[in-house]
Write an enzyme that holds these catalytic residues in place. Structure first.
Site, PDB file in Angstrom:
ATOM      1  N   ASP A   9      26.034   1.900  -0.159  1.00 55.13           N
ATOM      2  CA  ASP A   9      26.267   3.352   0.001  1.00 55.13           C
ATOM      3  C   ASP A   9      27.593   3.479   0.744  1.00 55.13           C
ATOM      4  OD1 ASP A   9      25.258   2.249   2.395  1.00 55.13           O
ATOM      5  OD2 ASP A   9      24.350   4.139   3.029  1.00 55.13           O
ATOM      6  N   ASP A  14      30.065  -0.654   5.465  1.00 57.50           N
ATOM      7  CA  ASP A  14      29.925  -1.265   4.130  1.00 57.50           C
ATOM      8  C   ASP A  14      31.270  -1.815   3.656  1.00 57.50           C
ATOM      9  OD1 ASP A  14      27.999   1.132   4.345  1.00 57.50           O
ATOM     10  OD2 ASP A  14      27.182   0.091   2.593  1.00 57.50           O
ATOM     11  N   ASP A 240      26.343  -3.893   8.355  1.00 55.48           N
ATOM     12  CA  ASP A 240      26.516  -4.461   7.009  1.00 55.48           C
ATOM     13  C   ASP A 240      27.352  -5.747   7.035  1.00 55.48           C
ATOM     14  OD1 ASP A 240      24.973  -2.405   6.064  1.00 55.48           O
ATOM     15  OD2 ASP A 240      26.660  -1.196   5.374  1.00 55.48           O
TER      16      ASP A 240
HETATM   17  C1  BDR Z   1      22.989   1.014   8.106  1.00 51.73           C
HETATM   18  O1  BDR Z   1      23.058   2.424   7.910  1.00 51.73           O
HETATM   19  C2  BDR Z   1      24.357   2.800   7.540  1.00 51.73           C
HETATM   20  O2  BDR Z   1      24.793   3.836   8.335  1.00 51.73           O
HETATM   21  C3  BDR Z   1      25.230   1.574   7.627  1.00 51.73           C
HETATM   22  O3  BDR Z   1      26.160   1.567   6.557  1.00 51.73           O
HETATM   23  C4  BDR Z   1      24.265   0.431   7.532  1.00 51.73           C
HETATM   24  O4  BDR Z   1      24.041   0.045   6.190  1.00 51.73           O
HETATM   25  C5  BDR Z   1      22.769   0.717   9.556  1.00 51.73           C
HETATM   26  O5  BDR Z   1      21.581   1.274   9.988  1.00 51.73           O
HETATM   27 CA    CA Z   2      25.492   0.738   4.395  1.00 53.99          CA
END
Ligand code: BDR
Ligand code: CA
Length: 308
Positions: A9, A14, A240
């Site tokens: 996402d 990410d 991530d």
């Molecule tokens: C996860 O939630 C998202 O905000 C970040 O990209 C990560 O994948 C952390 O809780």
């Molecule tokens: Ca993420």
């Protein structure tokens, strides 16, 4: 070369994880499948395309689910920025994704490479769950599934007192994945706040590495504020990227094989993982939960991969 298929996402952390995989000499990223989560789907797709281009790669980016299986989408734009990339004015429009629908791409890729794909979901599990419902056979054909999600055995939540964001967004999808028989490894938010906090000193070091090091810090502009005001960590944390580090090199991790379920329903327990330590619920051991990933190992890998 190990083949990675990364479901994202795409927002600020990410993007760093994507750069790590794209820059690793032994990893062949066969595609990125995108899901709604941190930001609405179209924005996440543009963020992924921008990141791939910045890395000088031409890895295909596929569009997937625009909302959770049974719920409205709740985003994390207060954490990662309206555009998910820190709202620093990056040109995040106008790029074109590849043909193909993400859940179908997950199915086709795993079936075409039995026993060879490491699937790395770093967003809500919607695309993966849809793929499993359409093609349950992929559970035994995938080599590893390294998920960023949950709170490990003991950690606090980051969207509610007990739930981590990715699992909170689409808990029904998590349950489908947990009951699928896939070889699951979970890297929870607890691991990130213990071993992946980007202190000022580390930020300065990243900035000495060149364009990708600067990118990795610049796009955390709003996450930095979240750390100051909400989590009180000594800097933004990288959930991530540390999950990607574990996908790339699981050797230094401490893991436990546990029976895991998830709380479905509304607040206050929505999306909270349930770990059956003593077998009271007789949940079969279905997840290798990472309890610890050494911080020195993570940061040295990060610096190596983001350097010129
Ligand atoms: C996860 O939630 C998202 O905000 C970040 O990209 C990560 O994948 C952390 O809780
Ligand atoms: Ca993420």
């Amino acid at each position: 070369m190990r083949k990675f298929l990364i479901d994202t996402d795409t927002a600020s952390d990410d993007a760093v994880a994507m750069c790590m995989a794209l820059k690793h000499p032994d990893v062949d990223v066969v595609g990125f499948t995108v899901v709604a989560g941190n930001v609405p789907l179209d924005q996440a797709v543009q963020n992924a395309l921008y990141t791939v281009e910045l890395c000088g790669a031409d890895t295909p980016v596929y569009v997937g689910a625009d909302r959770p299986m049974l719920r409205d989408l709740g985003t994390a734009q207060d954490v990662h920025g309206e555009d998910g990339m820190g709202d620093i004015g990056l040109p995040l429009t106008g790029r074109t994704p590849a043909e193909g629908w993400a859940p179908q791409v997950i199915i086709d890729t795993i079936r075409a490479n039995p026993g060879e794909i490491t699937l790395v979901p770093i967003g809500p599990l919607t695309n993966v769950a849809i793929a499993l419902l359409m093609a349950p056979d992929i559970a035994e054909k995938v080599e590893r599934v390294v998920v960023m999600g949950g709170t490990g055995e003991t950690g606090p939540g980051n969207i509610s007192p007990t739930a981590e964001f990715n699992f909170w967004v689409d808990p029904e999808a998590v349950r489908v994945v947990l009951r699928s028989g896939m070889p699951l490894e979970f890297v929870g938010w607890d691991v990130s706040i213990k071993s992946a906090v980007v202190t000022n000193e580390r930020q300065e070091h990243l900035r000495t590495l060149g364009p990708l090091g600067n990118f990795a810090i610049d796009i955390q502009a709003t996450l930095q504020g979240y750390a100051w005001e909400e989590t009180r960590l000594a800097g933004p944390d990288f959930p991530d990227p540390i999950a990607m580090a574990h996908a790339i090199d699981p050797a230094p991790a401490t893991t436990e094989h546990l029976g895991v379920d998830i709380a479905i329903g509304s607040e206050p327990m929505r999306g909270t993982i349930i770990v059956d330590h003593y077998g009271f619920a007789q949940i079969p051991k279905n997840v290798h939960v990472v309890a610890h990933y050494p911080e020195a190992h993570f940061f040295s890998m990060l610096y190596d991969l983001l350097g010129d």
